[in-house]
Design an enzyme around this catalytic site. Structure first.
Site, PDB file in Angstrom:
ATOM      1  N   ASP A  40       0.831  -1.222   0.000  1.00 23.88           N
ATOM      2  CA  ASP A  40       0.000   0.000   0.000  1.00 23.88           C
ATOM      3  C   ASP A  40       0.857   1.259   0.000  1.00 23.88           C
ATOM      4  OD1 ASP A  40       0.699  -0.520   2.673  1.00 23.88           O
ATOM      5  OD2 ASP A  40      -1.291  -0.110   3.485  1.00 23.88           O
ATOM      6  N   GLY A 128      -2.062  -8.247  13.704  1.00 22.35           N
ATOM      7  CA  GLY A 128      -2.092  -8.190  12.245  1.00 22.35           C
ATOM      8  C   GLY A 128      -3.485  -8.317  11.670  1.00 22.35           C
ATOM      9  N   LEU A 129      -4.525  -8.109  12.502  1.00 24.25           N
ATOM     10  CA  LEU A 129      -5.901  -8.202  11.998  1.00 24.25           C
ATOM     11  C   LEU A 129      -6.581  -6.832  11.995  1.00 24.25           C
ATOM     12  CD1 LEU A 129      -6.984 -11.502  13.818  1.00 24.25           C
ATOM     13  CD2 LEU A 129      -6.001 -11.251  11.532  1.00 24.25           C
ATOM     14  N   GLU A 164      -4.722   7.461  11.897  1.00 27.18           N
ATOM     15  CA  GLU A 164      -3.604   6.550  12.193  1.00 27.18           C
ATOM     16  C   GLU A 164      -2.253   7.233  11.949  1.00 27.18           C
ATOM     17  OE1 GLU A 164      -4.011   2.953  12.872  1.00 27.18           O
ATOM     18  OE2 GLU A 164      -1.862   2.865  13.234  1.00 27.18           O
ATOM     19  N   ASP A 176      -5.549  -0.988   5.360  1.00 25.24           N
ATOM     20  CA  ASP A 176      -6.477  -1.402   6.414  1.00 25.24           C
ATOM     21  C   ASP A 176      -7.802  -0.653   6.323  1.00 25.24           C
ATOM     22  OD1 ASP A 176      -4.234  -2.792   7.153  1.00 25.24           O
ATOM     23  OD2 ASP A 176      -3.691  -1.435   8.776  1.00 25.24           O
TER      24      ASP A 176
HETATM   25  C1  GLA Z   1       0.098  -2.880   8.370  1.00 29.34           C
HETATM   26  C2  GLA Z   1      -0.212  -1.478   7.889  1.00 29.34           C
HETATM   27  C3  GLA Z   1      -0.800  -1.506   6.475  1.00 29.34           C
HETATM   28  C4  GLA Z   1       0.061  -2.337   5.526  1.00 29.34           C
HETATM   29  C5  GLA Z   1       0.391  -3.690   6.159  1.00 29.34           C
HETATM   30  C6  GLA Z   1       1.382  -4.497   5.344  1.00 29.34           C
HETATM   31  O1  GLA Z   1      -1.100  -3.596   8.551  1.00 29.34           O
HETATM   32  O2  GLA Z   1      -1.118  -0.849   8.770  1.00 29.34           O
HETATM   33  O3  GLA Z   1      -0.964  -0.202   6.010  1.00 29.34           O
HETATM   34  O4  GLA Z   1       1.214  -1.637   5.182  1.00 29.34           O
HETATM   35  O5  GLA Z   1       0.921  -3.559   7.458  1.00 29.34           O
HETATM   36  O6  GLA Z   1       0.823  -4.911   4.135  1.00 29.34           O
END
Ligand code: GLA
Length: 390
Positions: A40, A128-129, A164, A176
């Site tokens: 991203d 990571g969610l 954020e 996200d």
């Molecule tokens: C985190 C960040 C996202 C993206 C992912 C990796 O979740 O918040 O913006 O960069 O890592 O794909």
């Protein structure tokens, strides 16, 4: 959604313990990303789904201009602050995600009334969610409804993302926020983070399920490690631009150009760029495979993405690698990879529904044998974006 209804009821009960107002209740999902890792902020494409777990927000206007903010995840801690005092840098604690969203919403849509708010998530934090974006997007969505703001998903993505990056201070891209605010049931979003175009690709939820398995391990400095990757990509881009002036983000770098320029980069930066080049190609292959209903082809892109995240982008951990290997060893698992930024947290796998039972018993067993840690598998089908619960 049954689970959400139970979470909503619990949220209402908690809310009433500290406020006599009648709240409205909103829900925003978390997300898992199945394609386009760390793309991203490099202008690439991402392929997330929304999960049926997320954040419930109970919210009611007050008669004064104070914010009262409480959270089930931080019991006993209550924020009470005049709305006018919300500004970036005010806090670095749990409330920054909600405060940031309120601050950015008020900048776009005008002064907010005083509010009583209770936040309650059934997503684990820092795994990571996207527990943080789930709060931010849910809050922006809730405020848009309270104020009856004339808005759309794209504006809400921008506002939640500013919360954020400006208020919380994590230099993330918009994966996200886009994943959550654009999600549709039973589909994988293909979102182009440069052109902001989107396509909803079919996910055959009657035949395959999404497994999320938590390694239970999180690197302590995950946020700063994430910011370090962003900085490395920025540095690599500016070095490459000396020779390739037309390139505006790493996504623009073609494989041939990279091969010609790689020696100009320090080895660690060359590895980062190689990941981005390969991952951009993989999202094209993955999308094509989904359009053609080719799950095996789609799954392969997930598994090779994990190798690239492990060896080139260097954001995996031994525990995540063990979970990915264990998943891939199960017949009926199409592909598996870490999800989110990495540095710990969860893996995500796409699994034939007939193999769910074997996957459920085998993957945690292998994981425990190799690490001494217990885990369990959570199953999802792609869900919709934020909603009001009535
Ligand atoms: C985190 C960040 C996202 C993206 C992912 C990796 O979740 O918040 O913006 O960069 O890592 O794909």
């Amino acid at each position: 959604m049954e689970v959400t209804a139970a979470l909503a009821e619990q949220t209402l009960d908690f809310f009433r313990e500290g406020s006599s107002k009648a709240p409205r209740i909103f829900f925003a999902p978390g997300r898992a990303n199945l394609g386009g890792a760390h793309m991203d902020y490099n202008g690439g494409k991402v392929m997330p789904v929304a999960l049926s777990k997320g954040t419930c927000i109970a919210i009611a206007p007050r008669d004064d201009h104070f914010l009262q903010l409480r959270s089930a995840q931080f019991p006993g801690e209550k924020i009470e602050v005049p709305m006018s005092e919300l500004k970036p840098g005010r806090t670095k604690t749990w409330s920054a995600y909600s405060e940031g969203a309120l601050y950015c919403a008020s900048q776009a849509w005008g002064e907010l009334p005083g509010l009583d708010i209770f936040v309650n998530a059934d997503l684990p934090m820092g795994r990571g969610l996207s527990s943080s974006a789930s709060v931010e997007c849910g809050m922006v969505f809730a405020i848009s409804k309270l104020l009856e703001a004339k808005t759309d998903a794209d504006e809400m993505i921008r506002l939640a993302h500013r919360a954020e990056s400006e208020y919380v201070g994590v230099r993330c891209g918009i994966l996200d926020q886009a994943a959550i605010l654009l999600a549709e049931k039973d589909s994988i979003l293909l979102f182009d983070c440069l052109e902001l175009t989107r396509e909803h690709l079919p996910f055959p939820a009657d035949r395959v399920a999404i497994a999320v398995v938590d390694s239970g391990v999180q690197r302590e400095l995950a946020n700063s490690a994430f910011n370090e990757r962003v900085a490395e990509c920025t540095r690599a881009l500016s070095l490459l631009q000396e020779q390739l002036p037309g390139v505006t983000c790493l996504r623009d770098v073609k494989r041939k150009e990279f091969e010609l320029q790689r020696d100009r980069l320090p080895p660690n930066l060359a590895r980062r760029v190689k990941h981005v080049v390969g991952e951009y190609e993989r999202t094209q292959v993955a999308a094509q495979a989904l359009r053609a209903g080719n799950l095996a082809g789609f799954g392969e892109t997930m598994s090779s993405a994990h190798e690239s995240l492990r060896d080139l982008f260097e954001v995996s951990t031994p525990e995540l690698d063990i979970l990915v290997d264990a998943s891939q060893s199960i017949d009926g698992c199409f592909g598996a990879r870490l999800t989110g930024a990495g540095f710990g947290g969860c893996i995500v796998a796409v699994v034939d529904t007939n193999s769910k039972g074997v996957f459920n018993s085998q993957v945690p067993e292998i994981y425990e044998k190799k690490t001494g840690r217990k885990t369990e598998v959570q199953w999802f089908r792609p869900s919709q974006g934020p909603m009001e619960i009535t």
